[in-house]
Design an enzyme around this catalytic site. Structure first.
Site, PDB file in Angstrom:
ATOM      1  N   ALA A 270       0.968  -1.223   0.001  1.00 12.61           N
ATOM      2  CA  ALA A 270      -0.008   0.058   0.001  1.00 12.61           C
ATOM      3  C   ALA A 270       0.737   1.209  -0.138  1.00 12.61           C
ATOM      4  O   ALA A 270       0.346   2.527  -0.377  1.00 12.61           O
ATOM      5  CB  ALA A 270      -0.989  -0.073   1.184  1.00 12.61           C
TER       6      ALA A 270
ATOM      7  N   TYR B 160       5.948  -8.771   1.351  1.00 13.60           N
ATOM      8  CA  TYR B 160       5.873  -7.313   1.010  1.00 13.60           C
ATOM      9  C   TYR B 160       5.990  -7.042  -0.482  1.00 13.60           C
ATOM     10  O   TYR B 160       6.940  -7.536  -1.050  1.00 13.60           O
ATOM     11  CB  TYR B 160       7.026  -6.675   1.886  1.00 13.60           C
ATOM     12  CG  TYR B 160       6.676  -6.879   3.413  1.00 13.60           C
ATOM     13  CD1 TYR B 160       5.636  -5.996   4.088  1.00 13.60           C
ATOM     14  CD2 TYR B 160       7.184  -7.858   3.969  1.00 13.60           C
ATOM     15  CE1 TYR B 160       5.722  -6.229   5.413  1.00 13.60           C
ATOM     16  CE2 TYR B 160       7.037  -8.232   5.357  1.00 13.60           C
ATOM     17  CZ  TYR B 160       6.012  -7.113   6.129  1.00 13.60           C
ATOM     18  OH  TYR B 160       5.853  -7.583   7.349  1.00 13.60           O
ATOM     19  N   GLY B 161       5.292  -6.147  -1.060  1.00 15.08           N
ATOM     20  CA  GLY B 161       5.227  -5.743  -2.224  1.00 15.08           C
ATOM     21  C   GLY B 161       6.884  -5.301  -2.776  1.00 15.08           C
ATOM     22  O   GLY B 161       7.052  -5.058  -4.036  1.00 15.08           O
ATOM     23  N   ASP B 162       7.478  -4.565  -1.893  1.00 16.88           N
ATOM     24  CA  ASP B 162       8.752  -3.891  -2.253  1.00 16.88           C
ATOM     25  C   ASP B 162       9.887  -4.711  -1.654  1.00 16.88           C
ATOM     26  O   ASP B 162      11.200  -4.178  -1.737  1.00 16.88           O
ATOM     27  CB  ASP B 162       8.829  -2.451  -1.506  1.00 16.88           C
ATOM     28  CG  ASP B 162       8.664  -2.410  -0.066  1.00 16.88           C
ATOM     29  OD1 ASP B 162       8.467  -3.658   0.737  1.00 16.88           O
ATOM     30  OD2 ASP B 162       8.541  -1.382   0.569  1.00 16.88           O
TER      31      ASP B 162
ATOM     32  N   ARG C 122      10.859  -6.289 -35.733  1.00 17.80           N
ATOM     33  CA  ARG C 122       9.546  -5.801 -34.838  1.00 17.80           C
ATOM     34  C   ARG C 122       8.543  -6.936 -34.569  1.00 17.80           C
ATOM     35  O   ARG C 122       8.967  -8.186 -34.993  1.00 17.80           O
ATOM     36  CB  ARG C 122       8.895  -4.756 -35.565  1.00 17.80           C
ATOM     37  CG  ARG C 122       9.891  -3.632 -35.826  1.00 17.80           C
ATOM     38  CD  ARG C 122       9.250  -2.461 -36.766  1.00 17.80           C
ATOM     39  NE  ARG C 122       7.862  -2.013 -36.317  1.00 17.80           N
ATOM     40  CZ  ARG C 122       6.962  -1.160 -36.930  1.00 17.80           C
ATOM     41  NH1 ARG C 122       7.636  -0.871 -38.341  1.00 17.80           N
ATOM     42  NH2 ARG C 122       5.831  -0.888 -36.663  1.00 17.80           N
TER      43      ARG C 122
ATOM     44  N   HIS D 196      19.785  -6.633 -47.916  1.00 16.81           N
ATOM     45  CA  HIS D 196      20.173  -5.234 -47.906  1.00 16.81           C
ATOM     46  C   HIS D 196      18.955  -4.480 -47.949  1.00 16.81           C
ATOM     47  O   HIS D 196      18.174  -4.613 -48.661  1.00 16.81           O
ATOM     48  CB  HIS D 196      21.280  -4.892 -48.945  1.00 16.81           C
ATOM     49  CG  HIS D 196      22.166  -5.967 -49.358  1.00 16.81           C
ATOM     50  ND1 HIS D 196      23.287  -6.175 -48.741  1.00 16.81           N
ATOM     51  CD2 HIS D 196      22.046  -6.999 -50.316  1.00 16.81           C
ATOM     52  CE1 HIS D 196      24.202  -7.091 -49.129  1.00 16.81           C
ATOM     53  NE2 HIS D 196      23.367  -7.558 -50.165  1.00 16.81           N
TER      54      HIS D 196
ATOM     55  N   TYR E  73      12.388  -2.928 -46.415  1.00 13.37           N
ATOM     56  CA  TYR E  73      11.564  -3.068 -45.488  1.00 13.37           C
ATOM     57  C   TYR E  73      10.351  -4.011 -45.930  1.00 13.37           C
ATOM     58  O   TYR E  73       9.790  -3.893 -46.897  1.00 13.37           O
ATOM     59  CB  TYR E  73      10.713  -1.447 -45.145  1.00 13.37           C
ATOM     60  CG  TYR E  73       9.348  -1.619 -44.406  1.00 13.37           C
ATOM     61  CD1 TYR E  73       9.567  -1.907 -43.124  1.00 13.37           C
ATOM     62  CD2 TYR E  73       8.262  -1.537 -45.078  1.00 13.37           C
ATOM     63  CE1 TYR E  73       8.400  -2.201 -42.542  1.00 13.37           C
ATOM     64  CE2 TYR E  73       6.965  -1.741 -44.322  1.00 13.37           C
ATOM     65  CZ  TYR E  73       7.100  -1.900 -43.033  1.00 13.37           C
ATOM     66  OH  TYR E  73       6.056  -1.936 -42.249  1.00 13.37           O
TER      67      TYR E  73
ATOM     68  N   SER F 288      16.121  -5.679 -57.099  1.00 16.62           N
ATOM     69  CA  SER F 288      16.618  -4.387 -56.291  1.00 16.62           C
ATOM     70  C   SER F 288      15.896  -3.095 -56.590  1.00 16.62           C
ATOM     71  O   SER F 288      15.336  -2.973 -57.704  1.00 16.62           O
ATOM     72  CB  SER F 288      18.161  -4.032 -56.393  1.00 16.62           C
ATOM     73  OG  SER F 288      18.837  -5.298 -56.419  1.00 16.62           O
TER      74      SER F 288
END
Length: 445
Positions: free
Chosen positions: A8, A96-98, A321, A351, A354, A393
Site C-alpha cells: 500500500a 511485502y510488495g517492495d 519488430r 540489404h 522494409y 533491387s
C-alpha cells in the site's frame, strides 16, 4: 495456506509519481516478483493496495484478491484491512510488495517449520551491522521483537534481526489483531506487536541478504538490479554459456540461454527470451521477448517479440519488430526492417529493405532496396511472395499484392497488380538513350 502481500505504500523516497511496487526489477514490476513467488506456495493470494491502487490492480492476475488500505497506518492496520481474507482454520503468510526477491525455498522452509505447531513463525537474519532493524530476542523457548530505538544497552550487541516475513496461524492472528495498539511515536499499528502476543513462536533463518532487501530508494533498486544481473550471469557461465564481457552485458533473470552460446559485449537480452544452443549474439544487440533456435547469429541488431528458427543469420543493423517469424536458414542482412511478417526457409533479404505485413515463402531472394508498401492511409494490407520468387533491387510492392511462385520482378519496378507464377513483372518506364545529346546541348549553350 494463504499469502497476503502488503503493497500500500507510496514510496516517497523513490521521488516518483509511479507506485513504488510498479518500479521494474530485471524487467518486471517488483510486485509481480512477489505475487509469482506467493502463488507457488499458497493456494490463495491477496494483496493490500493503497497509493494508486487502481493502477497497481491492473498489473495483478485475476486470481489475486485485492484489498485497499485507504490510509497507511502501519503493517498491522494493512492486515486488518484484509481481515476477510484470513480464515480461522488456515495459515497466512505475510509478504511485502517492495521486497521482491524472497525465494520460494525460504517460504517453504517457513511453512514447514510453522506446521510443527506455532502461533507465528518469523524469518530472521544475522547482520554484521543490525542498526536500524528490530531485533529478535530469545528468552528460553520464547521470542520477542524489540525495535532498534527501544533496545536497552545490554541487547544492542544482538545481531539477529526481524526481516518482517511471518507465517501466522489464522486463528491466532484474528484473535490478536484487535488487541494491537498504536501507542508509539508514529501512531501506527505494527505487526511486530502480534508476534509479542504469541506463546508459540518458531524461527527460520536466511543467509541470503538479497531476498530480504527492501527497496525504498532508487539507489537500492539499482543495487539490487546489479546483484541480480551478476547472479544470472554467473548462473549462465556455470551452465556452459560464454559471456565475453559481463560488465557490459545485461540479461534479465527470466531469460534462458542454451550451452555453447556466445554473448558478445554490449548485449541486452530481456523479458521472456529463450536462446538455443551454439548461438552467437552481439555485440551491440538488444533482444526482447524472443524465441531463438539453435545455431543462430545475431549481430548489431534489435529483435522484439519475434521467433527466429535454427540456423538463421540476422544483421548487422537489422530490426525485427513484433510478429516477425524467421524460418530455418533464412538470412536478414544490414538495414533490413521486418514487421509482422513470416520469412520462409532459406529466404534472403540482405540489404536495405522494409518488409511489413508480408508472407514470404521458401528460397525467395529479396533484392536491395525492396519495400512492401503496406499502408494505404487507412489500414495495413498484406503482401504474399510465394516460393522461389526473385525480387529485383529497388522494387516497391504495393499491397495488397501477390507475387507467384518462381516469378521474377525486374529491378526498379513498382508492382501494383498480382504477378502469376513463373512470370516476369515489370513496372517501370522504358529506358531511353539519346546518343550525343550532351554534346549537342553544350553547343546550343
Amino acid at each position: 495456506m494463504r499469502a497476503l502481500v502488503l503493497a500500500a505504500g507510496k514510496g516517497t523516497r523513490m521521488k516518483s509519481k509511479i507506485p513504488k511496487v510498479l518500479h521494474p526489477l530485471s524487467g518486471k514490476p517488483m510486485i509481480e516478483w512477489v505475487v509469482e513467488t506467493a502463488g507457488k506456495v499458497a493456494q490463495k493470494v491477496g494483496v493490500v493496495l493503497g497509493f494508486e491502487a487502481e493502477l497497481v490492480r491492473k498489473t495483478l492476475p485475476e486470481w489475486v484478491d485485492v484489498f485497499v488500505q485507504e490510509e497507511q497506518l502501519g503493517t498491522a492496520h494493512a492486515v486488518m484491512c484484509a481481515k476477510d481474507f484470513i480464515e480461522p482454520g488456515d495459515d497466512v503468510l505475510i509478504l511485502y510488495g517492495d521486497v521482491p526477491l524472497i525465494s520460494e525455498n525460504t517460504l517453504k522452509r517457513m511453512i514447514e517449520e510453522h506446521r510443527k505447531g506455532a502461533d507465528v513463525t518469523i524469518l530472521v537474519a544475522d547482520l554484521e551491522d543490525p542498526s536500524g532493524y528490530g531485533r529478535v530476542i530469545q528468552d528460553g523457548d520464547k521470542y520477542r521483537i524489540i525495535e532498534d530505538a527501544d533496545l536497552p544497552e545490554e541487547l544492542k550487541s544482538v545481531t539477529t534481526i526481524n526481516t518482517g516475513f511471518y507465517v501466522f496461524s489464522g486463528d491466532f492472528l484474528l484473535r490478536v489483531l484487535p488487541e494491537i495498539k498504536n501507542e508509539n511515536a508514529k501512531g501506527e499499528y505494527y505487526l511486530t506487536d502480534a508476534v509479542n502476543f504469541a506463546e508459540k513462536v518458531r524461527v527460520v533463518k536466511t543467509d541470503d541478504l538479497l531476498e530480504i532487501t527492501g527497496v525504498n530508494t532508487r539507489k537500492t533498486l539499482v543495487w539490487l538490479e546489479e546483484q541480480l544481473r551478476m547472479r544470472k550471469i554467473e548462473e549462465l557461465l556455470e551452465n556452459g554459456v560464454t559471456i565475453l564481457d559481463p560488465a557490459t552485458t545485461y540479461i534479465h533473470y527470466s531469460v534462458e540461454i542454451g550451452m555453447d552460446t556466445v554473448i558478445h559485449p554490449m548485449t541486452f537480452i530481456e523479458g521472456r527470451t529463450r536462446v538455443g544452443e551454439n548461438c552467437e549474439i552481439g555485440p551491440m544487440t538488444r533482444i526482447v521477448d524472443c524465441e531463438i533456435g539453435n545455431n543462430v547469429k545475431i549481430t548489431r541488431s534489435e529483435c522484439f517479440k519475434s521467433v527466429i528458427e535454427d540456423d538463421v543469420s540476422v544483421g548487422p543493423f537489422a530490426r525485427l519488430r513484433e510478429g516477425t517469424i524467421l524460418k530455418k536458414s533464412s538470412k536478414i542482412g544490414n538495414f533490413v526492417e521486418i514487421k509482422k511478417s513470416t520469412i520462409g526457409e532459406g529466404t534472403k533479404a540482405q540489404h536495405l529493405s522494409y518488409i511489413g505485413d508480408a508472407f514470404v515463402g521458401k528460397n525467395v531472394n529479396i533484392g536491395a532496396g525492396t519495400i512492401t508498401c503496406n499502408y494505404d492511409g487507412k489500414k495495413k494490407n498484406p503482401t504474399f511472395i510465394e516460393d522461389g520468387a526473385f525480387i529485383g533491387s529497388n522494387s516497391s510492392l504495393v499491397a495488397p499484392v501477390r507475387i507467384g511462385e518462381g516469378a521474377l520482378i525486374g529491378a526498379g519496378s513498382v508492382i501494383t497488380e498480382d504477378v502469376p507464377p513463373y512470370s516476369l513483372g515489370l513496372g517501370r518506364a522504358r529506358q531511353v538513350v539519346k546518343e550525343g545529346w550532351v554534346l549537342k546541348k553544350r553547343k546550343e549553350e
